[in-house]
Each structure stands twice: as structure tokens, then as C-alpha cells.
Design a protein around this motif. Sequence first.
Motif, PDB file in Angstrom:
ATOM      1  N   ALA A 112       7.650  11.387  -4.388  1.00  0.00           N
ATOM      2  CA  ALA A 112       7.174  10.015  -4.165  1.00  0.00           C
ATOM      3  C   ALA A 112       6.791   9.343  -5.476  1.00  0.00           C
ATOM      4  CB  ALA A 112       5.981  10.030  -3.209  1.00  0.00           C
ATOM      5  N   ARG A 113       6.095  10.077  -6.333  1.00  0.00           N
ATOM      6  CA  ARG A 113       5.668   9.516  -7.620  1.00  0.00           C
ATOM      7  C   ARG A 113       6.874   9.175  -8.497  1.00  0.00           C
ATOM      8  NH1 ARG A 113       0.691   9.508 -10.149  1.00  0.00           N
ATOM      9  NH2 ARG A 113       0.753   9.272 -12.414  1.00  0.00           N
ATOM     10  N   MET A 114       7.885  10.025  -8.497  1.00  0.00           N
ATOM     11  CA  MET A 114       9.091   9.765  -9.289  1.00  0.00           C
ATOM     12  C   MET A 114       9.810   8.511  -8.791  1.00  0.00           C
ATOM     13  SD  MET A 114      10.600  13.629  -9.735  1.00  0.00           S
ATOM     14  CE  MET A 114      12.143  12.990 -10.391  1.00  0.00           C
ATOM     15  N   THR A 115       9.921   8.367  -7.475  1.00  0.00           N
ATOM     16  CA  THR A 115      10.580   7.193  -6.897  1.00  0.00           C
ATOM     17  C   THR A 115       9.811   5.918  -7.225  1.00  0.00           C
ATOM     18  OG1 THR A 115      11.536   8.493  -5.090  1.00  0.00           O
ATOM     19  CG2 THR A 115      11.339   6.110  -4.742  1.00  0.00           C
ATOM     20  N   ALA A 116       8.499   5.959  -7.075  1.00  0.00           N
ATOM     21  CA  ALA A 116       7.668   4.781  -7.347  1.00  0.00           C
ATOM     22  C   ALA A 116       7.774   4.355  -8.810  1.00  0.00           C
ATOM     23  CB  ALA A 116       6.216   5.073  -6.987  1.00  0.00           C
ATOM     24  N   GLY A 128       8.299  11.484   2.047  1.00  0.00           N
ATOM     25  CA  GLY A 128       7.406  11.434   3.204  1.00  0.00           C
ATOM     26  C   GLY A 128       8.246  11.391   4.457  1.00  0.00           C
ATOM     27  N   PHE A 129       7.766  10.649   5.457  1.00  0.00           N
ATOM     28  CA  PHE A 129       8.483  10.587   6.734  1.00  0.00           C
ATOM     29  C   PHE A 129       8.626   9.141   7.190  1.00  0.00           C
ATOM     30  CE2 PHE A 129       6.413  14.786   6.811  1.00  0.00           C
ATOM     31  CZ  PHE A 129       7.533  15.596   6.971  1.00  0.00           C
ATOM     32  N   ALA A 188       0.826  -1.211   0.000  1.00  0.00           N
ATOM     33  CA  ALA A 188       0.000   0.000   0.000  1.00  0.00           C
ATOM     34  C   ALA A 188       0.857   1.256   0.000  1.00  0.00           C
ATOM     35  CB  ALA A 188      -0.937  -0.007   1.210  1.00  0.00           C
ATOM     36  N   VAL A 189       2.038   1.183   0.597  1.00  0.00           N
ATOM     37  CA  VAL A 189       2.937   2.344   0.618  1.00  0.00           C
ATOM     38  C   VAL A 189       3.389   2.677  -0.800  1.00  0.00           C
ATOM     39  CG1 VAL A 189       5.109   3.266   1.502  1.00  0.00           C
ATOM     40  CG2 VAL A 189       3.725   1.754   2.942  1.00  0.00           C
ATOM     41  N   LEU A 190       3.816   1.652  -1.545  1.00  0.00           N
ATOM     42  CA  LEU A 190       4.272   1.867  -2.914  1.00  0.00           C
ATOM     43  C   LEU A 190       3.125   2.338  -3.801  1.00  0.00           C
ATOM     44  CD1 LEU A 190       6.443   1.754  -5.069  1.00  0.00           C
ATOM     45  CD2 LEU A 190       6.066  -0.724  -5.256  1.00  0.00           C
ATOM     46  N   GLU A 191       1.935   1.802  -3.596  1.00  0.00           N
ATOM     47  CA  GLU A 191       0.778   2.236  -4.383  1.00  0.00           C
ATOM     48  C   GLU A 191       0.446   3.700  -4.096  1.00  0.00           C
ATOM     49  OE1 GLU A 191      -1.461  -2.106  -4.763  1.00  0.00           O
ATOM     50  OE2 GLU A 191      -2.077  -0.704  -3.213  1.00  0.00           O
ATOM     51  N   LEU A 223      12.406   2.673   0.151  1.00  0.00           N
ATOM     52  CA  LEU A 223      12.063   3.575  -0.946  1.00  0.00           C
ATOM     53  C   LEU A 223      11.774   4.994  -0.474  1.00  0.00           C
ATOM     54  CD1 LEU A 223       9.569   1.262  -2.883  1.00  0.00           C
ATOM     55  CD2 LEU A 223      12.059   1.146  -2.772  1.00  0.00           C
ATOM     56  N   VAL A 224      11.785   5.206   0.837  1.00  0.00           N
ATOM     57  CA  VAL A 224      11.383   6.499   1.392  1.00  0.00           C
ATOM     58  C   VAL A 224      12.550   7.130   2.135  1.00  0.00           C
ATOM     59  CG1 VAL A 224       9.725   7.715   2.871  1.00  0.00           C
ATOM     60  CG2 VAL A 224       9.018   5.635   1.647  1.00  0.00           C
TER      61      VAL A 224
END
Length: 372
Positions: free
Chosen positions: A347-351, A315-316, A286-289, A308-309
Motif C-alpha cells: 500500500a505504501r509503495m502504491t501511494a 488491501g481488500f 482518507a484511503v490514500l492517506e 489504487l487498490v
Amino acid sequence: MKIAVVIPKYGLMGGAEGFAFELVERLAGRRGLKVHVFANRWRSGPAPVIYHRVPILPFPRFLRQISFAWFVHRFVRAQHFDVIHSHDRIFHMHVCTLHGIPHQTWIREVRQKRMSLFDRTVAWVERKGLTGPPGPLILPVSTLVKQELLRTYDIPESRIEVIHPGVAVERFDDAARTACRREVRTRHGLQETDVVMLFVGMNFEIKRLGLIIKAMAHAVDQGDQGKQLKLLVVGRGDEGPYRTEARRLRMADRLIFAGIRETVEPYYLASDFFVMPSVFDTFGMAVLEAMTAGLPVIITRKVGARDLVEDGQEGFVLPDPPSPRELGEKMRFLTRAENRLTMGTRARMTAGQHDWSKVADRVEGVYRRMGS
């Protein structure tokens, strides 16, 4: 190359089940790969896959894991496979995608229970498969899983390679955001001006829904910045204790239970940020989504997706266990639209670097190395 993929429930509900399905669907059509799936139950996809039904003895319960492993060994041995890739505990494999931490650690330290006969048989099959000859290449889904693996078993790091789950990036089309936002918010009585925190999960206790409610109360009590906060919960669990806690903290009108949703993507696109301060999560799809949908995320160091964060970027990542005050302060920070935009874009770029096709490329590379 002839590949055997092993998992009890292929393509059905669950992280490992979905991982195996998404991977096989992308690998089975590739030139030079012929994929067989060995499972007790499955959901067929369009890819050219050959299915083999593997029996499981359901009673007595302690025979479930052993029986599945035994039948897999018998069926696979009857044919020649260049690579046996298992997503479950079996006796013999060349590649093992490890979706969870060692079973005894999960039971004793996370669940804080005593090992039953069932648990002991699961742990025995696990140890035999991971440490016995010939010694599989192990692919943990996160660094967190790798660390727990090394803490339990004497396995050389040369046999371990972290490969994270992927995400179907195309399912989170930014062009659909406006329509999803309007539809979901109207359905659940949310205003356009509400700042919506999203929680997605089935185990409310492990994922600390109670802590989130307390942190929301802290954020709201600290001033005007938190006044627009609402919490949207997608998933199934015992709602009663959390509704009671929300009433006690005067947060009842800010807590919305949406139940299980067959299609969850619109809920990500309709929300403003994502929160999941789990007690323990081997990865946390759910985090990646959420990141793919452009949402900043708040998680703890006990969530495998922390790989990934970068704290303060996508995020945090909170220390574990976080206090309601710590979590509430991060919520307040994300009530500001400019902060959400900066973190959500990152976040979107990393995902996007974790599309399922890229994961399939890495796994195919593993197969080719092993078959050469």
C-alpha cells in the motif's frame, strides 16, 4: 501562461478545496505559469497566487450556484486567460476537475431524495458547463466518477482523462511511527497489543460505520484472532446510535470516538489497518492517506480509490453491499501481523506514486497542451 483556477472555498475544509489548494501551491511557483484564484473565501499559502473574491448570493438558496457561476463568468471574461481550470460548476471553462458524480445522480440514487429547486439549478449549471461549447477537458478524480459521467452525459471519452488526487507523502514519516503509536494509544486508553482499525470520516451513515461495528462483532465472535480488535473513529457525527449498537453487540469497550483532529497523521501512524466500506465515495482521500502511512485498507467497489487498490494486495475491495460476515472475515485476516506487513508495504509503495508533485506534473502537462 496565465491560469484562472476557480473554486468557491479555496484551501478550506473539503476534498475539492484541499485538492485545488495543493495543486495550485505546487503549480504557482513553476516557471512560465501565473496563477489567479477566483473564490468566495480562501486560505492563503506561500505560493505567488493572485486572489479575486467572487460574490455568492446566499438567499434564496437556489441562486447560490447560479450567482457564483455568473460572477465568475463576468470577472474572468474581463481578463484574458490561457486556461480556465474550474473545480466547481460554472458556465465556461477549458478544464474541469470533476470531484463528484453528476448532481442529479447524487440526489436521486445516492441520497434517494427528490430534486429541489436548488438541486435543479445546480444540475442546470453543471450541464451547461460540461456539455456547452467549447466543451472542456474533464478530469474526473476516479474511474467511478468517469463512469457516472458517461452514464449521464453524451460526452466523448477523448475529452475525459482521470487524474487522481495526490498526497503529501512527507507528512507520513515512518520514523515517527513509534512515537505516534505510543502517544495516540496512551491518549485513548489503547494497549500496544491491541489491533486498531481506523475509521476517518464525517458522514458516519454514508461511510457505513454501523456495518463496521457489526462486522467487528462477527470477527470477535469467531475466535481468538479477533479478540484484540479495537475501532478508533476520527471525525464528527451523531455518535449516539452507534454507541447504542455497540452496547447491544457487547462491543462498547472496543469503540473509541476521537472526534475531529486538527492533525490526523499521527492517528494513521498509530493504527494497524484502515476500513471504509462507503455506500458511495467519489474518491476517498482518507484511503490514500492510510495507504501512505503503510496501512492495508478495506473498501468497497463504490469507493473511487478502488483504482489504487488491487484486491488482496494493498488491501481488500469488497462487493457492494458487503455483509458483516464478509467484512468481519477481512478484519480477522488483518489481525495477523504478517498479513498487515505484506499488504501495508504494498500500500505504501502504491501511494508513493501519487505524490502531489506528480499530480501537478500531469496537470501542468494538460495546461501546456491546451496553450500550444
